[in-house]
Design an enzyme around this catalytic site. Structure first.
Site, mmCIF file in Angstrom:
data_model
loop_
_atom_site.group_PDB
_atom_site.id
_atom_site.type_symbol
_atom_site.label_atom_id
_atom_site.label_comp_id
_atom_site.label_asym_id
_atom_site.label_seq_id
_atom_site.Cartn_x
_atom_site.Cartn_y
_atom_site.Cartn_z
ATOM 1 N N TYR A 155 0.808 -1.222 0.000
ATOM 2 C CA TYR A 155 0.000 0.000 0.000
ATOM 3 C C TYR A 155 0.843 1.275 0.000
ATOM 4 O O TYR A 155 0.721 2.095 -0.929
ATOM 5 C CB TYR A 155 -1.001 0.008 1.157
ATOM 6 N N LYS A 159 1.311 3.724 -3.398
ATOM 7 C CA LYS A 159 0.839 5.110 -3.375
ATOM 8 C C LYS A 159 1.996 6.078 -3.624
ATOM 9 O O LYS A 159 1.821 7.114 -4.284
ATOM 10 C CB LYS A 159 0.166 5.421 -2.035
#
Length: 373
Positions: A155, A159
């Site tokens: 994650y 990002k």
């Protein structure tokens, strides 16, 4: 730029739908395109009612479908890209997270280039800045510090790469000879009515005799209300459409918080739900350093088993760090450059969120009273 249109990806999600509701009220907006992989029937119905105010087109499709994205972007004046897999507990296949968050963003940028869409606003995350250690203390952090996560967990890593791609695309030429202008918003942990995290925690508490999990005792964060981060996207869009403000915004990233008091994630959950008798788990917990090294051992086990079995640990070092760090940020740069001010006060945000929790918990009221006696 009268009669402008905006594409919102992830428009069926927690944040995306709030952005759509605010866009409907914008001056001279001719069309809003709401894109997501799937829309709940009740949200489709709500969007259909908004048709009386503005043309609202619902587009169902995959963020990895190149042709679908090109069609979605055709004729659009701006893109707000919120679509993302948000997964700090590693429930998703890591490659799927990387594909959606990184490749999906790159494909959308290319679609904007081909369709000559001049404005691209990306919903990033504070996770791209860290924290890198539970010993790290960041209070009232700011953009000039240029903090960057060192984690390779899917994650935060995905990002970070996606945000870099968006900011690097600023200034690129468009097919019609124009220029692409981009910016990225880094929200804090987002709470509010419809929050998937709060929904999960409330149901977990209901199934656990009214006791809420207590994993984040030592954290200190400044969560942001969903209505305020949605409003920040509107302010960024207005600024990028304003010739006077746009030069300061282009290619920049912004931390977005509001006036929610800094507190632990656990305290936030408790504050929003205590009227129903919920309480935090008082049992002893492993010291942070022991839990951190346990997470490291579980990661090693997962790696060793990977050729024969896909074992996903219940937590990793990134999650332990995230849950136990002092990590707060100021919104002063967004205030200065785009005129962002929170649309909702802490009291109003708390009231709205609590009322939503009331609706979740009320059907279980009698059972909860019995359990907490």
């Amino acid at each position: 730029m009268a009669g402008w249109s905006c594409l919102v990806t992830g428009a069926g999600g927690f944040l995306g739908q709030r952005i759509v509701r605010l866009l409907v009220e914008e001056k001279e907006v001719q069309e809003i395109r709401a894109l997501d992989k799937v829309f709940r029937p009740e949200l489709r119905e709500e969007f259909s009612k908004l048709q009386s105010k503005v043309k609202l087109t619902v587009l169902e499709g995959d963020i990895l479908d190149e042709q679908f994205l090109k069609r979605a972007c055709q004729g659009a004046s701006a893109v707000i890209h919120t679509a993302s897999i948000i997964d700090v507990t590693n429930l998703f296949n890591p490659q799927v997270t990387m594909n959606v968050n990184v490749e999906g963003t790159q494909l959308l940028l290319e679609a904007c280039s081909q369709a000559s869409v001049p404005i691209f606003i990306y919903t990033s995350s504070v996770a791209v800045a860290g924290p890198n250690s539970y010993r790290e203390i960041i209070q009232n952090g700011h953009e000039e510090a240029h903090l960057e996560t060192k984690w390779s967990s899917p994650y935060p890593y995905s990002k970070k790469l996606a945000e870099k791609a968006v900011l690097a695309a600023n200034g690129l030429p468009l097919k019609n000879g124009g220029t692409l202008y981009t910016c990225a918003l880094r929200p804090m942990f987002i709470y509010g009515e419809g929050s998937p995290t709060l929904y999960y925690l409330m149901h977990e508490g209901l199934n656990n005799n009214g006791i809420l999990t207590h994993n984040c005792k030592f954290s200190r964060a400044n969560p942001v209300y969903v209505g305020n981060i949605a409003w920040a996207h509107i302010m960024a869009l207005r600024a990028l459409r304003d010739p006077k403000k746009a030069p300061s915004i282009q290619g920049q990233f912004y931390y977005i918080s509001d006036d929610t008091p800094p507190q632990s994630y656990d305290d936030l959950t408790y504050t929003l739900s205590k009227k129903w008798g919920f309480c935090l788990d008082s049992r002893m917990r492993l010291p942070i350093f022991l839990k951190y090294w346990l997470a490291f051992l579980l990661e090693i086990v997962s790696f060793l088993l990977s050729p024969i079995y896909k074992y996903r640990p219940p937590f990793d070092r990134h999650l332990v760090t995230w849950q136990n760090s002092v990590f707060t940020f100021s919104y002063k740069k967004a205030q200065r450059d785009m005129g962002y001010e929170p649309l909702f006060s802490w009291e109003e945000a708390k009231k709205r969120t609590t009322e939503w929790i009331d609706a979740l918990v009320e059907p279980h009221q009698e059972a909860l009273k019995t359990k907490t006696l």
